[in-house]
Enzyme design. Structure first.
Site, short mmCIF file in Angstrom:
data_model
loop_
_atom_site.label_atom_id
_atom_site.label_comp_id
_atom_site.label_asym_id
_atom_site.label_seq_id
_atom_site.Cartn_x
_atom_site.Cartn_y
_atom_site.Cartn_z
N ASP A 82 -15.41 -25.34 1.05
CA ASP A 82 -14.65 -24.77 -0.06
C ASP A 82 -15.59 -24.44 -1.22
O ASP A 82 -16.42 -25.27 -1.60
CB ASP A 82 -13.59 -25.81 -0.51
N HIS A 83 -15.47 -23.25 -1.76
CA HIS A 83 -16.27 -22.86 -2.93
C HIS A 83 -17.77 -23.05 -2.76
O HIS A 83 -18.44 -23.54 -3.69
CB HIS A 83 -15.81 -23.60 -4.19
N HIS A 178 -7.22 -23.49 -11.12
CA HIS A 178 -7.61 -24.77 -10.51
C HIS A 178 -7.26 -25.94 -11.42
O HIS A 178 -7.27 -25.80 -12.64
CB HIS A 178 -9.12 -24.81 -10.25
N HIS A 208 -5.82 -19.86 -4.31
CA HIS A 208 -6.48 -21.05 -4.85
C HIS A 208 -5.66 -21.54 -6.04
O HIS A 208 -4.93 -20.78 -6.64
CB HIS A 208 -7.90 -20.73 -5.32
N GLY A 209 -5.85 -22.80 -6.39
CA GLY A 209 -5.09 -23.33 -7.51
C GLY A 209 -3.62 -23.46 -7.16
O GLY A 209 -2.75 -23.24 -7.99
N SER A 211 -2.05 -26.18 -6.43
CA SER A 211 -1.45 -27.41 -6.96
C SER A 211 -0.67 -27.10 -8.23
O SER A 211 -1.13 -26.37 -9.10
CB SER A 211 -2.55 -28.44 -7.27
N ASN A 230 -4.91 -23.41 -0.90
CA ASN A 230 -5.81 -24.52 -1.17
C ASN A 230 -5.09 -25.59 -1.99
O ASN A 230 -4.45 -25.28 -3.00
CB ASN A 230 -7.01 -24.03 -1.98
ZN LIG Z 1 -10.57 -22.75 -5.38
#
Ligand SMILES: [Zn+2]
Length: 294
Positions: A82-83, A178, A208-209, A211, A230
């Site tokens: 990841d990243h 994020h 992404h982000g 959450s 993610n």
């Molecule tokens: Zn990310």
């Protein structure tokens, strides 16, 4: 079984669902994720970032754990960096047997992002490893970056980017960030932009982000063409809540009990999440005996 991330995401793309990619930093997280996926007959992606690897999830220890648990599982599992940002991290992950690497050069100028992504694709593809790239800017929630819509992924630029780099999946910026959002803040996602990106690119897109985005946003994102989500902050939070709940019930709980409480809590969280993003019941155990998928 351990499979390329591309094969998971292509299936998700064809069938309009998303695969959870959980940042996992120890055996409890890896096992919770894989067991939850197995029980829900779902694919899952186990991933970790360079910072997490350096601090805690050392590759020489964690990769054999992922491999052992994934190979026993009757559902497909991918292992993703990841990243990744530095070339040496990408090379190491490819050598260690990751089945996908992400190269995040999204904070660099467009041309440099293209060149770096292209380089990683050139290294990864001959080894059967797929590549995720990022275009646009997925900010940090704590910095309030989630609200700067001039950073959203540009459609024409995305088409050029994919064409020139040959990446297999693209992380797009449509309004998430994020980390942890301020209390009570639910991000506003640009679903029109997502629809335009999906129509133009016709490939697996990544959020992404994820959450703290809320169940409704997640469902709408999946319906709009997101195929990988993610999850880091929410999974860590589930682990912590499992430990806190046990401690409040029994302050004398020992370390083993705390680890088990964390693992059980993550597993319950993942199982619920797989239903939200629609990846449950995508694979049957029987289908796997013959190596085919439904
Ligand atoms: Zn990310």
């Amino acid at each position: 079984m351990l499979v390329s991330m591309k094969s998971l995401l292509d299936h998700a793309d064809e069938n309009t669902y998303a695969v959870m990619a959980m940042n996992s930093i120890n055996i409890e997280m890896v096992r919770a994720g894989i067991e939850a996926a197995t029980e829900e007959r779902s694919p899952i992606i186990i991933q970790m970032g360079p910072g997490q690897i350096a601090k805690h999830a050392h590759l020489d220890a964690i990769v054999p754990v992922v491999r052992a648990l994934a190979e026993k599982a009757p559902v497909p599992i991918a292992l993703n960096l990841d990243h990744g940002a530095r070339l040496e991290d990408e090379v190491r992950a490819i050598q260690e047997g990751f089945t996908n690497v992400m190269i995040d050069a999204s904070s660099l100028p467009f041309e440099e992002n293209v060149q770096r992504t292209r380089t990683v694709v050139t290294l990864a593809h001959p080894k059967g490893v797929s590549v995720e790239a990022e275009l646009g800017h997925v900010g940090q929630a704590a910095a309030g970056d989630g609200r700067t819509d001039d950073m959203y992924t540009d459609v024409a630029q995305a088409c050029e980017f994919v064409e020139r780099t040959g990446c297999d999946a693209l992380a797009v910026a449509i309004g998430t960030a994020h980390g942890t959002y301020p209390k009570g803040y639910v991000p506003k996602l640009d679903f029109n932009r997502l629809a335009e990106l999906k129509r133009a690119l016709q490939m697996p897109l990544v959020l992404h982000g994820g959450s703290g985005s809320g169940e409704e946003n997640l469902k709408a994102a999946v319906a709009g063409g997101i195929n990988k989500i993610n999850v880091c902050t929410d999974a860590f939070q589930a682990a912590k809540e499992g430990m806190l709940a046990l401690l409040s019930e029994n302050p004398a709980a020992d370390f083993l009990a705390l680890q088990m409480a964390a693992e059980a809590s993550i597993k319950a969280f993942v199982k619920k999440y797989l239903h939200i993003i629609g990846s449950n019941d995508r694979y049957t155990y029987a289908a796997f005996d013959s190596g085919s998928k439904e």
